[in-house]
Design a protein around this motif. Structure first.
Motif, short mmCIF file in Angstrom:
data_model
loop_
_atom_site.label_atom_id
_atom_site.label_comp_id
_atom_site.label_asym_id
_atom_site.label_seq_id
_atom_site.Cartn_x
_atom_site.Cartn_y
_atom_site.Cartn_z
N ASN A 24 0.80 -1.22 0.00
CA ASN A 24 0.00 0.00 0.00
C ASN A 24 0.84 1.28 0.00
O ASN A 24 0.29 2.37 -0.14
CB ASN A 24 -0.94 0.01 1.20
CG ASN A 24 -1.93 -1.14 1.13
OD1 ASN A 24 -2.45 -1.44 0.06
ND2 ASN A 24 -2.16 -1.81 2.23
N GLN A 25 2.14 1.14 0.16
CA GLN A 25 2.99 2.32 0.10
C GLN A 25 3.18 2.73 -1.35
O GLN A 25 2.95 1.95 -2.27
CB GLN A 25 4.33 2.04 0.78
CG GLN A 25 4.20 1.95 2.30
CD GLN A 25 5.54 1.67 2.96
OE1 GLN A 25 5.85 0.52 3.21
NE2 GLN A 25 6.31 2.72 3.20
N THR A 26 3.64 3.95 -1.55
CA THR A 26 3.80 4.45 -2.91
C THR A 26 5.14 4.02 -3.50
O THR A 26 6.08 3.70 -2.77
CB THR A 26 3.72 5.99 -2.97
OG1 THR A 26 4.85 6.53 -2.27
CG2 THR A 26 2.42 6.51 -2.39
N GLY A 67 4.37 6.40 -18.14
CA GLY A 67 3.95 7.74 -17.76
C GLY A 67 3.20 7.83 -16.45
O GLY A 67 2.46 8.78 -16.21
N LYS A 68 3.38 6.85 -15.58
CA LYS A 68 2.71 6.89 -14.27
C LYS A 68 3.49 7.80 -13.33
O LYS A 68 4.65 8.11 -13.56
CB LYS A 68 2.61 5.49 -13.68
CG LYS A 68 1.69 4.57 -14.46
CD LYS A 68 1.51 3.25 -13.75
CE LYS A 68 0.53 2.38 -14.51
NZ LYS A 68 0.16 1.20 -13.76
N ARG A 69 2.85 8.17 -12.25
CA ARG A 69 3.49 9.05 -11.26
C ARG A 69 3.81 8.24 -10.01
O ARG A 69 2.92 7.64 -9.40
CB ARG A 69 2.57 10.21 -10.92
CG ARG A 69 2.35 11.08 -12.13
CD ARG A 69 1.67 12.34 -11.77
NE ARG A 69 1.72 13.22 -12.94
CZ ARG A 69 0.94 14.25 -13.09
NH1 ARG A 69 0.07 14.56 -12.16
NH2 ARG A 69 1.03 14.99 -14.17
N GLU A 72 1.89 8.78 -6.75
CA GLU A 72 0.47 8.41 -6.75
C GLU A 72 0.24 6.91 -6.95
O GLU A 72 -0.86 6.41 -6.70
CB GLU A 72 -0.26 9.17 -7.87
CG GLU A 72 -0.20 10.68 -7.69
CD GLU A 72 -0.61 11.43 -8.95
OE1 GLU A 72 -1.03 10.78 -9.93
OE2 GLU A 72 -0.48 12.66 -8.94
N THR A 73 1.24 6.21 -7.40
CA THR A 73 1.09 4.79 -7.72
C THR A 73 1.50 3.93 -6.54
O THR A 73 2.56 4.12 -5.95
CB THR A 73 1.96 4.43 -8.95
OG1 THR A 73 1.63 5.32 -10.02
CG2 THR A 73 1.73 3.00 -9.38
N LYS A 74 0.67 2.98 -6.19
CA LYS A 74 0.97 2.04 -5.11
C LYS A 74 1.93 0.96 -5.61
O LYS A 74 1.88 0.56 -6.77
CB LYS A 74 -0.31 1.36 -4.60
CG LYS A 74 -1.35 2.32 -4.07
CD LYS A 74 -0.95 2.86 -2.73
CE LYS A 74 -2.07 3.73 -2.17
NZ LYS A 74 -1.58 4.67 -1.18
#
Length: 149
Positions: A24-26, A67-69, A72-74
Motif C-alpha cells: 500500500n505504500q507508494t 507515464g505513471k506518477r 500516486e502509484t501504489k
C-alpha cells in the motif's frame, strides 16, 4: 568450472538485513528506500508474508515508460508477483542458472515459509570470483612445488 557451495553459505557472509515495503505504500517511498539503502530491490510484504518484489527494473519499465506518477502509484500496482525463490540448501550453480534463465537479479531465500534473506546476482558473482581465485592460488602453489600430498 563447477561452482561449489550453497545459498546458506552466501547468506552467512552477508549482513542479515531484509528490506521490505508494504504493497500500500507508494512507488516514491519504495524508490526512497532503495536510494537510502543503496539496494536494487525490496521485498513486498503483507503481514510477514512475501507477496511480491519491487525493483529498479519495475520502476523503469512500469512507471517511467508508462507515464505513471511514482507519488500516486501504489507498489502493489507495479510489483512483480511471480517471484522466483530459493532456499539455504540450494546449490549456487542452480541459482545462477535460474537467475540467468528467468532474467532475475534478486532471489528471496525462504526457510519454513519465512523469508530469511535476499541474494543478488552480484552476491553470486562475488562468490564465483572468490572460488576461482582460490582455485588459481591452489594451482599456482601446486605448479611451483608448494603442494604436499
Amino acid at each position: 568450472m563447477e561452482v561449489t557451495g550453497n545459498i546458506g553459505a552466501i547468506l552467512n557472509e552477508k549482513p542479515r538485513d531484509i528490506f521490505s515495503i508494504s504493497p500500500n505504500q507508494t512507488v516514491f517511498e519504495a524508490i526512497q528506500i532503495l536510494d537510502q539503502k543503496n539496494i536494487g530491490a525490496l521485498l513486498v510484504m503483507e503481514d510477514d508474508k512475501l507477496i511480491g518484489m519491487f525493483s529498479e527494473r519495475d520502476y523503469t519499465r512500469k512507471i517511467t515508460l508508462h507515464g505513471k506518477r511514482s507519488r500516486e502509484t501504489k507498489v502493489s500496482e507495479v510489483m512483480t508477483t511471480d517471484v522466483k525463490l530459493t532456499h539455504p540448501g540450494e546449490g549456487i550453480d542452480a541459482c545462477l542458472r535460474l537467475m540467468t534463465d528467468k532474467r532475475v537479479r534478486h532471489l528471496p531465500v525462504m526457510e519454513n515459509d519465512k523469508v530469511i534473506g535476499l541474494i543478488s546476482i552480484g552476491d553470486l558473482v562475488k562468490h564465483v570470483i572468490s572460488c576461482q581465485s582460490a582455485a588459481i592460488a591452489h594451482l599456482e602453489n601446486y605448479i611451483s612445488g608448494g603442494y604436499s600430498s
